[in-house]
Write an enzyme that holds these catalytic residues in place. Structure first.
Site, PDB file in Angstrom:
ATOM      1  N   LYS A  83       6.750  26.752  64.141  1.00 45.51           N
ATOM      2  CA  LYS A  83       5.957  27.696  63.353  1.00 45.51           C
ATOM      3  C   LYS A  83       4.476  27.343  63.507  1.00 45.51           C
ATOM      4  CE  LYS A  83       6.913  29.739  58.813  1.00 45.51           C
ATOM      5  NZ  LYS A  83       7.346  29.407  57.452  1.00 45.51           N
TER       6      LYS A  83
HETATM    7  O1  G3P Z   1       7.638  30.280  54.150  1.00 49.67           O
HETATM    8  C1  G3P Z   1       6.558  31.115  54.007  1.00 49.67           C
HETATM    9  C2  G3P Z   1       6.589  32.051  52.818  1.00 49.67           C
HETATM   10  O2  G3P Z   1       7.842  32.616  52.654  1.00 49.67           O
HETATM   11  C3  G3P Z   1       5.976  31.503  51.568  1.00 49.67           C
HETATM   12  O3  G3P Z   1       6.261  32.246  50.420  1.00 49.67           O
HETATM   13  O4  G3P Z   1       6.293  32.500  47.945  1.00 49.67           O
HETATM   14  O5  G3P Z   1       4.883  30.683  48.986  1.00 49.67           O
HETATM   15  O6  G3P Z   1       4.238  33.082  49.190  1.00 49.67           O
HETATM   16  P1  G3P Z   1       5.373  32.119  49.068  1.00 49.67           P
END
Ligand code: G3P
Length: 217
Positions: A83
């Site tokens: 990633k």
């Molecule tokens: O893994 C990346 C993403 O899904 C992060 O989500 O909830 O931290 O905005 P969030």
């Protein structure tokens, strides 16, 4: 649509994979930082559990560092996906790693223009963050619609991985739009099972059955 778990927690991943509906896992530095132990060993364990794509993110911000870390991450297991963030360096690293046969997930995508660059750089996955866009008053799912429209206009093979999902409506909308993948925190996957009418209905079925059997014993 494929369903990924957005977590680095081995127990949560094991419990959900056992159900049989999980296709992969995404992690990020914030998620892995919460877990005890060596992150490489944790990623290896996750690969063995899910037996599908598992994203592990670089923390370098320059191209050379991303390439070095990306190649190390790819060596952890053949299920690993590297990633990289959607920066100039990230796009350059994506192009090189993808050309070398390493699968790349380009993350922190917040615009259709960024998604176009990731596809041109040969990304296997693009991760638009819908919840974080909603948080700042922008329509996150609107971005998914734009990206799918653009990718469908050309021969891009990059899969749209809807990330930063916060509620079941994100998942249903993503499926209606034809997104390739949704990654969800474990608690959101739990929510997908729930409907009060299912619980009420099951309760009544079981009570009726119990009553009918009482006199027959
Ligand atoms: O893994 C990346 C993403 O899904 C992060 O989500 O909830 O931290 O905005 P969030």
């Amino acid at each position: 649509m494929k369903l990924f778990i957005d977590s680095g927690n081995i127990k949560d991943i094991e419990a959900l994979v056992a159900i049989g509906i999980i296709d992969g896992v995404t992690t990020n530095p914030s998620l892995l930082a919460k877990e005890p132990g060596d992150y490489r060993e944790n990623l290896k364990k996750i690969c063995q559990i899910v037996k599908g794509p598992v994203s592990g993110e670089v923390t370098a911000i320059d191209v050379a560092g991303m390439l070095e870390q990306g190649r190390e991450i790819a060596k952890i297991d053949h299920y690993m996906i590297v990633k990289v963030p959607l920066t100039r360096a990230g796009i350059q690293a994506c192009k090189t790693l993808s050309s070398d046969g390493i699968r790349v997930n380009v993350t922190l995508c917040f615009s259709a223009a960024q998604a176009l660059l990731a596809a041109k750089a040969g990304a296997t996955y693009i991760s638009p963050f819908v919840g974080r866009l909603d948080d700042v008053g922008t329509n996150g799912m609107g971005l998914i619609k734009e990206i799918i429209e653009i990718y469908n206009n050309y021969d891009f093979t990059t899969e749209v991985l809807v990330a930063s999902t916060r509620n079941p409506i994100h998942i249903v909308e993503a499926a209606r739009m034809g997104a390739d993948i949704c990654t969800c925190p474990p608690a959101l996957i739990d929510q997908l099972f729930n409907h009060p009418l299912t619980n009420i209905g099951l309760d009544k079925f079981l009570k009726d059955w119990e009553k009918s059997q009482a006199g027959k014993a």
